[in-house]
Design a protein around this motif. Structure first.
Motif, PDB file in Angstrom:
ATOM      1  N   ALA A 167      26.688  53.802   6.263  1.00 57.88           N
ATOM      2  CA  ALA A 167      28.037  53.342   6.604  1.00 57.88           C
ATOM      3  C   ALA A 167      29.003  54.533   6.672  1.00 57.88           C
ATOM      4  O   ALA A 167      29.826  54.636   7.574  1.00 57.88           O
ATOM      5  CB  ALA A 167      28.528  52.333   5.577  1.00 57.88           C
ATOM      6  N   ARG A 168      28.854  55.444   5.700  1.00 58.21           N
ATOM      7  CA  ARG A 168      29.731  56.625   5.687  1.00 58.21           C
ATOM      8  C   ARG A 168      29.513  57.470   6.935  1.00 58.21           C
ATOM      9  O   ARG A 168      30.466  57.904   7.583  1.00 58.21           O
ATOM     10  CB  ARG A 168      29.448  57.451   4.431  1.00 58.21           C
ATOM     11  N   ASP A 169      28.246  57.666   7.304  1.00 48.85           N
ATOM     12  CA  ASP A 169      27.963  58.468   8.498  1.00 48.85           C
ATOM     13  C   ASP A 169      28.544  57.843   9.749  1.00 48.85           C
ATOM     14  O   ASP A 169      29.166  58.511  10.581  1.00 48.85           O
ATOM     15  CB  ASP A 169      26.448  58.638   8.661  1.00 48.85           C
ATOM     16  N   ILE A 170      28.337  56.529   9.877  1.00 48.58           N
ATOM     17  CA  ILE A 170      28.829  55.815  11.053  1.00 48.58           C
ATOM     18  C   ILE A 170      30.355  55.895  11.115  1.00 48.58           C
ATOM     19  O   ILE A 170      30.942  56.197  12.156  1.00 48.58           O
ATOM     20  CB  ILE A 170      28.373  54.335  11.002  1.00 48.58           C
ATOM     21  N   PHE A 171      30.989  55.690   9.984  1.00 50.88           N
ATOM     22  CA  PHE A 171      32.443  55.711   9.948  1.00 50.88           C
ATOM     23  C   PHE A 171      32.973  57.097  10.321  1.00 50.88           C
ATOM     24  O   PHE A 171      33.925  57.233  11.088  1.00 50.88           O
ATOM     25  CB  PHE A 171      32.950  55.309   8.560  1.00 50.88           C
ATOM     26  N   GLN A 172      32.322  58.124   9.810  1.00 53.55           N
ATOM     27  CA  GLN A 172      32.797  59.476  10.121  1.00 53.55           C
ATOM     28  C   GLN A 172      32.575  59.828  11.586  1.00 53.55           C
ATOM     29  O   GLN A 172      33.377  60.545  12.192  1.00 53.55           O
ATOM     30  CB  GLN A 172      32.128  60.483   9.184  1.00 53.55           C
ATOM     31  N   GLU A 173      31.508  59.307  12.165  1.00 52.36           N
ATOM     32  CA  GLU A 173      31.304  59.516  13.598  1.00 52.36           C
ATOM     33  C   GLU A 173      32.428  58.867  14.401  1.00 52.36           C
ATOM     34  O   GLU A 173      32.939  59.456  15.367  1.00 52.36           O
ATOM     35  CB  GLU A 173      29.963  58.907  14.034  1.00 52.36           C
ATOM     36  N   ALA A 174      32.794  57.661  13.974  1.00 49.79           N
ATOM     37  CA  ALA A 174      33.883  56.966  14.659  1.00 49.79           C
ATOM     38  C   ALA A 174      35.184  57.749  14.512  1.00 49.79           C
ATOM     39  O   ALA A 174      35.978  57.853  15.453  1.00 49.79           O
ATOM     40  CB  ALA A 174      34.040  55.556  14.100  1.00 49.79           C
ATOM     41  N   MET A 175      35.390  58.321  13.327  1.00 51.20           N
ATOM     42  CA  MET A 175      36.593  59.130  13.096  1.00 51.20           C
ATOM     43  C   MET A 175      36.618  60.339  14.031  1.00 51.20           C
ATOM     44  O   MET A 175      37.672  60.727  14.541  1.00 51.20           O
ATOM     45  CB  MET A 175      36.633  59.612  11.639  1.00 51.20           C
ATOM     46  N   ILE A 176      35.453  60.934  14.257  1.00 50.81           N
ATOM     47  CA  ILE A 176      35.394  62.092  15.156  1.00 50.81           C
ATOM     48  C   ILE A 176      35.713  61.672  16.585  1.00 50.81           C
ATOM     49  O   ILE A 176      36.463  62.344  17.303  1.00 50.81           O
ATOM     50  CB  ILE A 176      34.002  62.760  15.064  1.00 50.81           C
ATOM     51  N   THR A 177      35.169  60.530  16.989  1.00 51.50           N
ATOM     52  CA  THR A 177      35.472  60.011  18.321  1.00 51.50           C
ATOM     53  C   THR A 177      36.976  59.795  18.478  1.00 51.50           C
ATOM     54  O   THR A 177      37.589  60.184  19.473  1.00 51.50           O
ATOM     55  CB  THR A 177      34.736  58.679  18.547  1.00 51.50           C
ATOM     56  N   LEU A 178      37.547  59.191  17.448  1.00 60.18           N
ATOM     57  CA  LEU A 178      38.985  58.923  17.468  1.00 60.18           C
ATOM     58  C   LEU A 178      39.776  60.221  17.553  1.00 60.18           C
ATOM     59  O   LEU A 178      40.742  60.346  18.310  1.00 60.18           O
ATOM     60  CB  LEU A 178      39.349  58.159  16.183  1.00 60.18           C
ATOM     61  N   TYR A 179      39.321  61.197  16.774  1.00 62.46           N
ATOM     62  CA  TYR A 179      39.992  62.495  16.719  1.00 62.46           C
ATOM     63  C   TYR A 179      39.964  63.186  18.084  1.00 62.46           C
ATOM     64  O   TYR A 179      40.977  63.669  18.581  1.00 62.46           O
ATOM     65  CB  TYR A 179      39.291  63.342  15.659  1.00 62.46           C
TER      66      TYR A 179
END
Lengths: 370, 187
Positions: free
Chosen positions: B47-59
Motif C-alpha cells: 500500500a505504501r509503495d502504491i501510494f508513493q507512486e501515485a504521489m510521484i505521478t501527482l508531483y
C-alpha cells in the motif's frame, strides 16, 4: 581529452553559460558538423532524463521522511493493525519513550554489573565445567541415617560419635590385605570408614593422599575384615584401545551399581594425558570406582565428569596407581608389603554377571567424616 | 469540493518540493489507500509503495504548466492507486474483490505516462548502479545532491575543482554510454 573538452562545451552551451561570440562559433561548428549536432541533441536528452531522475529521487526521499514522520506521530496508520490500536500504542510510546529508555538503560547497566560480579566471584572454569563425582554431603547424610538405622540392629556404627559425614565415594582393593585406592577428593575430612556391598562397616586409616594425581590409599584396620588371598582382577599398565568396551562398579547410592560404556578418547579433560575419556553413565558417588575392561582388568579410576554434557566421564589411567605405589615404596616402609595384582585376571573369559559377582566383593563405599 | 482552491495551491506548493504540502496530502489520503489495498489482497508495504507512486505521478503532473486538477484530489489519488494496484495484482496473479470504495475517474493516460517514465528512470538507475565507485557517488553528488564542484573536490579528495571536473566528465561519458545502450533499445 578532446572528448572531455567537447562535452564541456556542449554542457556549457546547453546551460546557456557561453559568451556571445563563443556561442556563435559553437553554433556554426554545430551546423557544419552533423556528428557534433547529434551529440548536442543526445546530451540534451540525457540531461533531461538526469534532471527528472534526480528530481524524482529527491521527491522520493521527501515521501519517505514524511511517511516515517506521520506514522511515528500516529497521523497515519503505521501497520496493518486497526487504526485506534496502532494510534494508541504510538501515543503511549511517544509519551513514555523517555521513561522506557531510562528504564532500559538502568536495566542494562544492572545486568552488566551483576554479570561482572558473577564472573568475578565464580570459581575457575575447571571447577564449573568438571564435576567431581564424590557424593553431596546432604545426600550422604540422609542415606547415612537410613543405613545407620538398619545397622543399629546388628552392630554399632563405626563413625565416631559427633562426627559428620562430609563426602562419599567408591574405593577398591589393590591388595587383599586391605589396601584400597580411591580419589583424593573423596576424602574430604579427617577420617573415613568403608562399607562393603552387604552394608558391613569397617574402620580404616588414610595412608596417603596425593592431591596432584587425585589418588589416595586407605587401609582397612578392622578385626572384622577378612583378608582376601587373591584379588579376582588384575591392574593393567597398558592403556585400553579407543572404543574398547568398559564397565565400572561404584556407589552412587548405598547399593553397589554397575554401568558399562566404552573408551571415547585416549586423553582426558583439555588433553590431559594422565587420564582418558569414557562414555558411560556416572553419578556423584562413582568417584574412585574402578574401570574394568572386558577381561576384568582395572584400566582406570573414575574421577570427574563434564557438567555440560551427559555421559562424558574422565578416568585416571591405571598406570598412575603403579606410579604412586612405586614411589611410596621407596619412601615409606609401610608400603613395602603392598603387592599390586598383576598378570592375567582370573575374570578373563567369564561372562559379565560372574565377573561382577567376583569383583563386587572388592569394591567398597567410602564415607569420609570430620 | 469546498477545498478545491486550496487543493490547487497545495499542488503548486508540492511542485516546488514543499515537504509541508506533501505531508498534508499524505496525511489526508494515505489511510484511504491503505484500506483499499488491505481489503484487496495487499499488505501494508505494498500500500505504501502504491501510494508513493501515485504521489510521484501527482508531483510530476503538478510540475507541468498546463496542469489543472479536474476532480477532487482525493478522487484523483484514489483512482490512480486503484488502477496501479489492479495492474499489480494482475501481474502477481492475485485476484481483487473488485469492490469500489470511492468514486473513480479515468486516469489511463496518466498511468501510461507514469509507466513510461518508470521505465526510463529504471534505465538511469541501472546505468548509475553499474557504474561503480567513485563514479556513482561523484555523479550523484553533482546531479542529485546538486553539490558544487569545489565541494565535490573536497569530499572526494581531489586537489582542486578542475581535477574533480575532469574526473566527472570521464564518469559522465561512461554513464552516457551505459544509459544509451539501454535507452536506444527501449525506444
Amino acid at each position: 581529452m578532446e572528448d572531455i573538452l567537447l562535452l564541456n562545451s556542449i554542457e556549457r552551451y546547453l546551460d546557456g553559460r557561453m559568451l556571445d561570440d563563443e556561442r556563435s562559433f559553437f553554433e556554426e561548428l554545430r551546423s557544419k558538423n552533423p556528428s557534433i549536432d547529434e551529440m548536442v541533441v543526445e546530451h540534451k536528452l540525457f540531461q533531461q532524463q538526469m534532471d527528472t531522475y534526480a528530481d524524482i529521487r529527491n521527491f522520493k526521499d521527501i515521501l519517505h521522511s514524511v511517511h516515517s514522520k506521520l506514522s511515528s506521530t500516529g497521523e497515519i496508520r503505521s501497520s496493518e493493525e486497526p487504526e485506534n490500536f496502532g494510534g494508541k500504542v504510538i501515543q503511549l510510546w511517544n509519551r513514555y519513550k523517555k521513561t522506557a529508555a531510562i528504564a532500559a538503560s538502568i536495566a542494562g547497566i544492572t545486568a552488566l554489573f551483576i554479570s561482572a560480579l558473577a564472573i568475578y566471584f565464580s570459581p575457575a572454569t575447571d571447577k564449573s565445567e568438571l564435576q567431581r563425582l564424590s557424593r553431596m554431603i546432604d545426600e550422604v547424610k540422609a542415606s547415612q541415617q537410613i543405613t545407620n538405622n538398619k545397622l543399629n540392629e546388628v552392630a554399632e556404627p563405626k563413625i565416631p560419635k559427633g562426627a559428620t559425614v562430609k563426602a562419599g565415594g567408591t574405593a577398591f582393593l589393590i591388595d587383599g590385605k586391605g589396601y584400597l585406592i580411591t580419589n583424593a577428593h573423596v576424602l574430604e575430612g579427617s577420617g573415613a570408614i568403608v562399607v562393603d556391598k552387604d552394608g558391613h562397616e569397617y574402620n580404616s586409616t588414610i595412608l596417603t593422599v596425593d592431591r596432584k594425581t587425585d589418588l589416595a590409599v586407605l587401609k582397612i584396620d578392622d578385626k572384622d575384615f577378612k583378608p582376601i588371598k587373591n584379588l579376582p582382577y588384575s591392574i593393567r599398565r597398558m592403556e585400553p584401545d579407543l572404543g574398547a568396551e568398559l564397565f565400572t562398579l561404584g556407589y552412587p547410592r548405598d547399593e553397589i551399581v554397575y554401568n558399562m560404556g566404552y573408551l571415547s578418547a585416549k586423553t582426558g579433560y583439555k588433553g590431559d594425558t594422565s587420564s582418558c575419556q569414557l562414555s558411560l553413565t556416572a553419578n556423584p558417588g562413582n568417584s574412585g570406582g574402578p574401570v574394568f575392561n572386558k577381561n576384568g582388568e582395572v584400566v582406570g579410576i573414575i574421577t570427574t565428569k563434564q557438567t555440560q554434557s551427559e555421559d562424558v566421564v574422565f578416568a585416571l589411567k591405571s598406570n598412575n596407581i603403579f606410579r604412586l605405589i612405586d614411589s611410596l615404596k621407596t619412601t615409606d616402609t609401610l608400603f613395602k608389603k603392598v603387592k599390586l595384582p598383576k598378570g592375567t585376571s582370573t575374570l578373563k573369559n567369564m561372562d559379565r554377571v560372574s565377573q561382577v559377582k567376583k569383583a563386587e566383593n572388592c569394591v567398597f563405599l567410602v564415607k569420609a567424616y570430620k | 469540493m469546498k477545498d478545491e482552491p486550496n487543493e490547487q495551491l497545495l499542488l503548486k506548493a508540492l511542485a516546488k518540493n514543499d515537504s509541508k504540502a506533501a505531508e498534508i496530502i499524505y496525511k489526508n489520503n494515505f489511510n484511504m489507500v491503505l484500506a483499499f489495498v488491505l481489503n484487496n489482497n495487499g499488505s501494508y508495504d505494498e500500500a505504501r509503495d502504491i501510494f508513493q507512486e501515485a504521489m510521484i505521478t501527482l508531483y510530476q503532473k503538478a510540475k507541468t504548466e498546463s496542469f489543472v486538477l479536474t476532480s477532487q484530489l482525493k478522487t484523483y489519488i484514489y483512482s490512480i492507486c486503484r488502477r496501479l494496484w489492479l495492474k499489480r495484482l494482475q501481474q502477481l496473479g492475485r485476484t481483487a474483490s473488485g469492490i469500489e470504495y470511492y468514486d473513480s475517474i479515468a486516469v489511463e493516460d496518466d498511468i501510461e505516462i507514469h509507466e513510461r517514465r518508470n521505465v526510463e528512470l529504471g534505465i538511469m538507475d541501472r546505468a548509475l548502479n553499474s557504474l561503480g565507485e567513485p563514479c556513482k557517488s561523484l555523479l550523484e553528488s553533482f546531479y542529485i545532491e546538486k553539490k558544487s564542484m569545489d565541494d565535490i573536490a573536497a569530499l572526494f579528495g581531489y586537489t582542486n575543482a578542475d581535477n574533480a571536473k575532469n574526473q566527472k566528465y570521464k564518469c559522465l561519458m561512461r554513464l552516457k554510454k551505459l544509459f544509451f545502450s539501454q535507452y536506444n533499445i527501449g525506444e
